[in-house]
Design an enzyme around this catalytic site. Structure first.
Site, PDB file in Angstrom:
ATOM      1  N   ARG A 181       0.866  -1.188   0.052  1.00  0.00           N
ATOM      2  CA  ARG A 181       0.086  -0.110  -0.151  1.00  0.00           C
ATOM      3  C   ARG A 181       0.704   1.310   0.001  1.00  0.00           C
ATOM      4  O   ARG A 181       0.343   2.396  -0.249  1.00  0.00           O
ATOM      5  CB  ARG A 181      -0.918  -0.006   1.284  1.00  0.00           C
ATOM      6  CG  ARG A 181      -2.145  -0.523   1.100  1.00  0.00           C
ATOM      7  CD  ARG A 181      -3.250  -0.215   1.932  1.00  0.00           C
ATOM      8  NE  ARG A 181      -3.831   1.118   1.825  1.00  0.00           N
ATOM      9  CZ  ARG A 181      -4.486   1.557   2.504  1.00  0.00           C
ATOM     10  NH1 ARG A 181      -5.266   1.178   3.574  1.00  0.00           N
ATOM     11  NH2 ARG A 181      -4.992   2.981   2.419  1.00  0.00           N
ATOM     12  N   LYS A 182       2.090   1.255   0.140  1.00  0.00           N
ATOM     13  CA  LYS A 182       3.186   2.223   0.104  1.00  0.00           C
ATOM     14  C   LYS A 182       3.232   2.318  -1.235  1.00  0.00           C
ATOM     15  O   LYS A 182       3.591   1.458  -1.974  1.00  0.00           O
ATOM     16  CB  LYS A 182       4.177   2.108   0.986  1.00  0.00           C
ATOM     17  CG  LYS A 182       3.962   1.812   2.640  1.00  0.00           C
ATOM     18  CD  LYS A 182       2.475   2.176   3.120  1.00  0.00           C
ATOM     19  CE  LYS A 182       2.271   1.892   4.478  1.00  0.00           C
ATOM     20  NZ  LYS A 182       1.576   0.902   4.810  1.00  0.00           N
TER      21      LYS A 182
END
Length: 370
Positions: A181-182
């Site tokens: 998700r980064k």
């Protein structure tokens, strides 16, 4: 599957070839590619030391141990965060003192932080939530007045800055996540940053089983109890190309976020979170506040648009209510506001204006009851 997902990891050209080269080399554990990633991360953040580790969670544990945090100590953490922020404090044997967050920035409430400090407080672990930088001026004043360490859970904040200086270069130690998700990801992994040579050496030893200097005749010298938190060459190869293009990736993310702001500002039923004055947000997550958040989220998902809650209010979770390693220092009005109203919207490198437009039209329709 969603037509418009919350996130799509961006793997720049050359990623597959870089991973294949590692596989062909036979050197799969931590090695030269991991070191390249660490050098690139240190240069991007602007610090002397960056250590690649297996996750942000293990990086936070590593940092707490390097600072000497353990039984009898207290570490103050925010209530609105992923549970591991508090859990790593318990893992090293200390007490996590959980305080409220600001309802609009979703960052730790600095007044509540100061009120929670006791003679046992050894460190503060604020969270630069979603890529919103902290008020380091206020934090450094508190740090000096009470002689505390600042260990930043910067999981979401690579690329964020305060007064022109990058997150990761302000706190005593900062820890980033490389989760998918980064916007820089290795699949699983983390980066620990510091300017302190002694802490960096200690953490590097601890993540290598407590290894010290190596004697060419006798092999390694083991100087302390340690463990294996090394990031493999394979995973480092996934993240390296992204890290080398971090400025461009960050710029694209901020452009998309600015477009969301333009399209959603002052719209009925939508409130935008507040960025720290003097700060530059990295927008790991672009979020808004809405009423009936769960209903809005589900309707968007039914329309093929993946939306998600922001994160968790720890005081509502059973583990933090019942285990003695945690002390809830409420009330938690600000955190509860974030938990009830924060909605994360899709944001990814290759997102088109048409996709953003579809998200905005759908969101405005849903919140207006249309």
């Amino acid at each position: 599957m969603f037509d418009i997902p919350l996130i799509k990891p961006y793997l720049p050209p050359g990623t597959k070839e870089r991973v294949a080269a590692v596989l062909d080399s036979g050197y799969l554990t931590e090695g030269p590619v991991t070191r390249e990633l660490e050098v690139a991360a240190a240069a991007f953040v602007g610090v002397r030391h960056a250590l690649a580790v297996t996750s942000c969670s293990t990086g936070l544990e590593l940092a707490l141990r390097a600072l000497g945090v353990g039984p009898g100590d207290e570490v103050i953490v925010p209530d609105y965060t992923y549970p591991v922020t508090a859990q790593v404090v318990a893992i090293v044997g200390a007490t996590a003192v959980i305080v409220d967050t600001d309802p609009i920035s979703m960052l730790m409430d600095y007044d509540r932080l100061e009120a929670a400090i006791t003679p046992r407080t050894k460190a503060i672990m604020p969270v630069s939530i979603f890529g919103n930088p902290l008020d380091y001026g206020r934090l450094n004043t508190i740090k000096k007045q009470h002689r505390l360490f600042i260990l930043e859970d910067a999981a979401c904040a690579i690329g964020a800055a305060y007064q022109g200086r990058r997150v990761g270069a302000w706190a005593d130690i900062s820890v980033f996540s490389l989760h998918p998700r980064k916007f820089i990801t290795s699949g699983e992994g983390g980066i620990v940053t510091t300017d302190n040579n002694a802490w960096a050496d200690w953490m590097n030893s601890y993540k290598h089983f407590g290894m010290g200097v190596t004697d060419s005749r006798l092999g390694a010298s083991f100087e302390r109890t340690g463990t294996n938190y090394k990031l493999s060459n394979i995973l480092a190869a996934v993240a390296l190309g992204q890290m080398q293009q971090a400025d461009a990736l960050l710029q694209r993310r901020q452009e998309l976020a600015a477009n969301y702001v333009r399209l959603l500002a002052d719209k009925p039923g939508i409130t935008l979170p507040k960025t720290t004055p003097g700060g530059s947000h990295s927008y790991q997550t672009f979020s808004v506040f809405v009423e009936r958040r769960n209903a809005v989220m589900q309707t968007l998902r039914d329309m093929g648009i993946e939306a998600q809650i922001g994160t968790y209010a720890l005081h509502l979770q059973p583990v933090f209510q019942k285990e003695p390693a945690y002390r809830l220092n409420g009330p938690f009005k600000g955190s509860r506001h974030g938990f009830d109203h924060c909605l994360a919207l899709p944001l990814y490198h290759e997102m088109t204006e048409a996709e953003q437009g579809r998200v905005v039209v759908a969101l405005l329709k849903v919140v207006s009851g249309g």
